[in-house]
Design an enzyme around this catalytic site. Structure first.
Site, mmCIF file in Angstrom:
data_model
loop_
_atom_site.group_PDB
_atom_site.id
_atom_site.type_symbol
_atom_site.label_atom_id
_atom_site.label_comp_id
_atom_site.label_asym_id
_atom_site.label_seq_id
_atom_site.Cartn_x
_atom_site.Cartn_y
_atom_site.Cartn_z
ATOM 1 N N LYS A 40 7.844 48.513 12.483
ATOM 2 C CA LYS A 40 6.841 48.785 11.448
ATOM 3 C C LYS A 40 7.031 47.862 10.252
ATOM 4 C CE LYS A 40 6.772 53.609 12.950
ATOM 5 N NZ LYS A 40 7.503 54.879 12.786
ATOM 6 N N LYS B 32 3.261 49.885 17.727
ATOM 7 C CA LYS B 32 4.019 49.012 16.821
ATOM 8 C C LYS B 32 4.938 48.062 17.567
ATOM 9 C CE LYS B 32 5.698 53.432 16.689
ATOM 10 N NZ LYS B 32 4.965 54.678 16.462
ATOM 11 N N GLY C 191 2.116 56.626 10.664
ATOM 12 C CA GLY C 191 1.210 57.666 11.172
ATOM 13 C C GLY C 191 -0.071 57.812 10.385
#
Lengths: 434, 434
Positions: free
Chosen positions: A205, A105, A134
């Site tokens: 993210k 990321k 995840g």
């Protein structure tokens, strides 16, 4: 059909997990993908250890470039992390016509635009489901599952370490430092936890999620970031009393003037599903104009959950390997020619409700003075309570109605300068998530 | 690129919603899909009303076959429902080389195997995201997001009507009949609610989910189905006291001997996220061996949420329209040649915990007799409480540890015949969802 051949860069937690998943579920994966997915080369520093684990049929080398340049490798899986060597290797893989799967990321948040453009020019796929939340297939959900919608906003618990710490603070009444120490002892936080607890990982993210949701370039540098290091256990208790829980949320929202992009601790009503996401679990709520609220929940980190996302990407790439590039899902959900340059809002222009806590002299007139400052800046109070602290002080907790953050900042400057205010004023944002 | 052309069969709630979504979000959808998606023909009985809504550029006809045979139509969207005319039209569309998008769970639950096989032979796609859990992209999540996993089990709240009724019973203390009447008044239940309240609709969806999860044929006829009509408000209150909520779950699980496939009211612990899914919302928890627990939440029905899924399928099909069939995701997640004929377990072989409620004469020895019967059938009690009912009776509530359902059935037959048992014995299943 002949197996698809994979080169693995990095054999740490996720790299080892990926190898394990591919081996252990080889049959189930081939039943789905239509052909086998085979690791033929691994780049790792601990060559001997890795060689013992992967067997003799796999090339193991400490020279990662050997993997990227391996003539048999169709897909390079980058699990090294960081944005130095990993960036060079990904660029080299693309230059050599290899598809890429990555969980990185930090790399994509900072250099995603350049990487996706290079891949697009070469007709290659760069898949990154494992980079966000995840094992939860959230990239796929936004990019493919909600394509009928104008996404209105999304809000996510996208860092397990901080959610674990916040859960521990609430359940056990611990301070931040106590909960962090526990998390480190149990492996939920790293020795240097800065990226997690300061909100940087969540911001990486979030910048990817915002791009997928709104069709804007990846803009990590424009994310407003506040971590959880300043949270007092009192705030968690006060929030509970008011009917809220505190979560570190990544929030991005489309408004008339632009797009909000922010990571900060947030009070959310206990009735919301997100408020019940405890421990190291992740969850993302996505609201579309047609579908309404949707929510995606699962393990956001760890060996096997992250490997689950890496391998799902490998199956996706395998299924589309020989398809012409025009028939693939665009990297960032929208076609490259259809990206928008919607401005990212300054935090001053964000509208939110606010939780304020401050310690004052416990004497007449204090509340009136505070209320006047707030009113002068168009901030109206939804609820309020006061608790004595020692013989002469009191703690005051306000919950405001919606206000412009710029106004709140100016009001807080004035309040902070009032002679009877004896503490730093704690200011947290409140989101209804409706 | 030229627009993709769609023929719409049915212009009811979902059909009208699909047209609305395609019109209202046309630009956003084209930014994602890379080309426009255009409705060119609509088959509907109320021709004049529809014509007014869709404008002059769209063919509106009461002869659905005219839509299916329309030479310009690339994709037929079947939103008629049922398994008579809809079946013929879908078969005809496939025979004529058209891709199909459908929200029709009844059709696919009963005739999916034949329809998918016909489509596969012709190299066509049949997309059905809207058939399960409305706007939630659960088909995509299982089929593409969790491909790295051996799915272990999934459990879902996949019927909004029954979940709304159960929520109302709990929040307002209503009886089933009162809550159903409310739901009908507010449009959450149909005038003839049989398919929903008897669990048939949930079973349709579950049979599709099980196929996607395990790579088995669609086997609606083998689903064990119990609805919520027999639920007493007392059971909801007792469950609450024991730390559980009652939800109508569709459950499918892989065990050593085969696959469980069952729809029934189920007690689940209040700590589980699924227990907090209220009103007409849907949610599905999917556990994979690598990813662990994941959960997907959203609106399971309604005009725009369902249309959101229909249009997402249209974008998927559009993206892959010209790709060769080998590069598409298989209809049922696994390659047609890799389906397994794993047996579906008889309910007698299912292992579960059980909630039992019965009314007895309130006199010494009763409890001992009951406990002996249960013990004789290898059923051990986890918790139990007793409440007086009138001067001479008592209600006894048992929560058992795990037991084989066949044993429970035999024990209940014996208990039912005991002279001091004064009511039908209520038996509900309990799932830990761990």
């Amino acid at each position: 059909m002949s197996p698809v051949k994979v080169g693995l860069l990095g054999f740490g937690v996720v790299g080892g997990g990926t190898f394990k998943v591919l081996a252990q579920n080889a049959e189930e994966i081939a039943r789905r993908a239509g052909r086998k997915i085979e690791v033929v080369a691994v780049g790792a520093l601990n060559v001997d250890t890795v060689r013992e684990l992967v067997g003799d049929n796999v090339l193991v080398t400490s020279d990662a470039y050997e993997v990227v340049r391996h003539p048999e490798v169709d897909i390079v899986v980058e699990l090294i992390g960081g944005d130095t060597i990993a960036r060079e290797l990904v660029n080299e893989a693309i230059a050599r016509g290899k598809h890429v799967v990555t969980a990185n990321k930090a790399l994509l948040a900072k250099h995603g635009n350049e990487i996706f453009a290079a891949a697009h020019d070469k007709g290659l796929m760069v898949a990154f489901e494992a980079a966000v939340a995840g094992g939860i297939p959230i990239v796929k959900a936004i990019r493919e599952g909600l394509t009928a919608n104008r996404i209105q906003w999304l809000a996510g618990i996208i860092n397990g370490t901080t959610n674990y710490i916040l859960s521990e603070m609430r359940f056990k009444g611990l301070s931040f430092n106590e909960a962090l120490a526990d998390a480190q002892r149990l492996g939920y936080a790293e020795a240097d936890p800065t990226f997690d607890i300061e909100g940087v990982d969540a911001a990486h993210k979030l910048s990817l999620l915002a791009s997928l949701a709104f069709g804007i370039p990846v803009q990590f540098s424009k994310v407003h970031i506040e971590g959880i290091t300043g949270l007092a256990k009192e705030d968690i208790a006060h929030a509970e009393r008011l009917g809220y829980r505190i979560k570190l949320l990544g929030i991005t929202r489309r408004c008339d003037q632009g797009i909000e992009l922010r990571v900060h601790p947030t009070l959310i009503p206990v009735e919301r599903l997100l408020s019940s996401v405890e421990g190291a679990m992740n969850a993302v709520q996505v609201n579309g104009d047609m579908v309404g609220p949707t929510l995606y929940y699962g393990q956001g980190a760890g060996e096997l959950p992250t490997a689950s996302a890496v391998v799902a990407d490998l199956v996706d790439v395998t299924r589309l390997l020989l398809a012409d590039p025009g028939h693939r899902v665009p990297h960032l959900a929208f076609q490259p020619g259809a990206m928008a340059d919607t401005p990212i809002l300054s935090m001053d222009d964000v509208i939110s409700s606010y939780y304020l806590r401050l310690r004052v002299d416990d004497r007449p007139g204090v509340l009136a003075d505070l209320a006047r400052v707030l009113a002068n800046h168009q901030i109206s109070i939804g609820s309020m309570f006061q608790e004595p602290h020692g013989p002469a002080d009191a703690d005051i907790i306000f919950l405001s109605h919606e206000a412009r953050e710029g106004n709140v900042n100016r009001a807080l400057e004035e309040i902070q300068a009032l002679p009877f205010v004896k503490s730093h004023v704690t200011r947290l944002r409140v989101e209804s998530l409706l």
